[in-house]
Motif scaffolding. Sequence first.
Motif, mmCIF file in Angstrom:
data_model
loop_
_atom_site.group_PDB
_atom_site.id
_atom_site.type_symbol
_atom_site.label_atom_id
_atom_site.label_comp_id
_atom_site.label_asym_id
_atom_site.label_seq_id
_atom_site.Cartn_x
_atom_site.Cartn_y
_atom_site.Cartn_z
ATOM 1 N N UNK A 1 0.847 -1.193 0.000
ATOM 2 C CA UNK A 1 0.000 0.000 0.000
ATOM 3 C C UNK A 1 0.880 1.239 0.000
ATOM 4 N N UNK A 2 0.565 2.146 -0.891
ATOM 5 C CA UNK A 2 1.255 3.435 -0.909
ATOM 6 C C UNK A 2 0.225 4.537 -0.737
ATOM 7 N N UNK B 1 6.007 10.502 2.599
ATOM 8 C CA UNK B 1 7.346 9.874 2.621
ATOM 9 C C UNK B 1 7.518 9.023 3.868
ATOM 10 N N UNK B 2 7.070 9.537 5.022
ATOM 11 C CA UNK B 2 7.165 8.761 6.267
ATOM 12 C C UNK B 2 6.487 7.404 6.119
ATOM 13 N N UNK B 3 5.279 7.408 5.563
ATOM 14 C CA UNK B 3 4.473 6.190 5.472
ATOM 15 C C UNK B 3 4.917 5.262 4.348
ATOM 16 N N UNK B 4 5.488 5.826 3.285
ATOM 17 C CA UNK B 4 5.811 5.019 2.104
ATOM 18 C C UNK B 4 7.258 4.560 2.033
ATOM 19 N N UNK C 1 11.325 4.108 8.859
ATOM 20 C CA UNK C 1 10.417 3.730 9.945
ATOM 21 C C UNK C 1 8.969 3.633 9.445
ATOM 22 N N UNK C 2 8.794 3.368 8.147
ATOM 23 C CA UNK C 2 7.454 3.410 7.556
ATOM 24 C C UNK C 2 6.485 2.417 8.181
#
Length: 461
Positions: free
Chosen positions: A26-27, A240-243, A247-248
């Motif tokens: 997931x992105x 960017x943090x999540x993808x 530490x995503x």
Amino acid sequence: MASVNTILLFVFVFSFISLLTVCNAVRYDPTWDSLDTRPNPAWYDESKIGIFLHWGVFSVPSLLSEWFWMQWEGEKNKRAIEYMSANYKPDFTYADFAKDFDVDLFDPNEWADIFNASGAQYIVLTSKHHEGYTNWPSKYSFSWNSMDVGPHRDLVGDLATAIRSKTNIHFGLYHSLFEWFHPLYLRDKANKWKTNEFVTSKTMPELYELVNTYKPDVIWSDGDWEAPDTYWNSTEFIAWLYNDSPVKDTIVTNDRWGQGVTCHHGGFLTCSDRYNPGVLQKRKWENAMTVDSQSWGYRRDATLKDMLTMESLLATLASTVSCGGNMLINVGPTKDGRIIPLFEERLRALGVWLQLNGQAIYGTKPWTHQNDTIAKNVWYTSKKNTDGGLDVYAILLNFPDPGQFVLGAPTASPDTKVTLLGYSDPLTWKGSKGISITIPAIPFNRMPCQYAWVLKLTNLF
């Protein structure tokens, strides 16, 4: 020995599976509609309790609050002006305080021991407050960081190492987007946010530097409220943090990412300082609160009446967790790097309480009721047990007198069992809609704890 064809087939299959995994990952797009669909990592909701640390150059004057610079030179606070006039030369600047931020008594291993004893599952350290001073050797804060002036050490790095080597606590960082008196920020502000040179040259480079260097599990943003999120480029950074960040899979973020965003978007909602709505919320939220009721930073002039008692602290914890929140407990360290004894006592006392009653807090979910329908000062939590059933916990802020104690919310079954955590004998009860529990006359030396007693109810309807 495997044939060449077999090896090639294995390589092909492995590569194909890896490609599918990447394609199916997931992105998230840099929009709030997309970012808000990302679930928080499970560790955050299960943790329930964190420790907040406001620490910086403001810890040197340690007067009024962590906003001392603004109170002195921005708001022209009378007490701040009188204090500076009485104690410092006329040409003294706020930056001159930094040399006395020496942290000469700072032992990160001692801090780690205190936090571990508290029962907290994560910490959030101030990496940079609104004064702009960074507690790490940032490449984007020349001569205004903890390596260049003051401690001459990497405070963020030292504490991160201690926490990770001595405990299982998650390490997080607070970061202020704005800086009160930074000339680039003031110029962008004067341009009504049509320029964002401060963001592109200072704020965002710092955030990427923090994440890539220290790999925190929490980014707790603040200092956002004067400008819209489009000025801060907030959604680009969070995407960017999540993808793609290191530490995503573990990172959580809060909701302070721009004017109008707070309490609407982000990983968890803080809404306001000391936010504690007292009713169940639709989204995950956090109550960031302080042991010193008057300040986030350490104050030399704090008095005992300013400090939360253990009764108040546990009442706040019970109401917060019952309504689906986490509690982030702030203590302000001193300029020399100490957690003062009163703060330490509160944290260690919390840990003692949690050793006995933690099952009513950690990993729990809100129950069908948060408060009782009859008894006052009772908060409920619940948790699935190993048998697949549901255990319900009633946290009593006042211990009942011996005799019958009636709870209106639970519906008992013939198999219902009631226990007082820490007391060896099960409690007798009667009733079905609502339950009347017989409270025994417990001798003082057999009372399980000093405050906030927990009844565990199993096999309810």
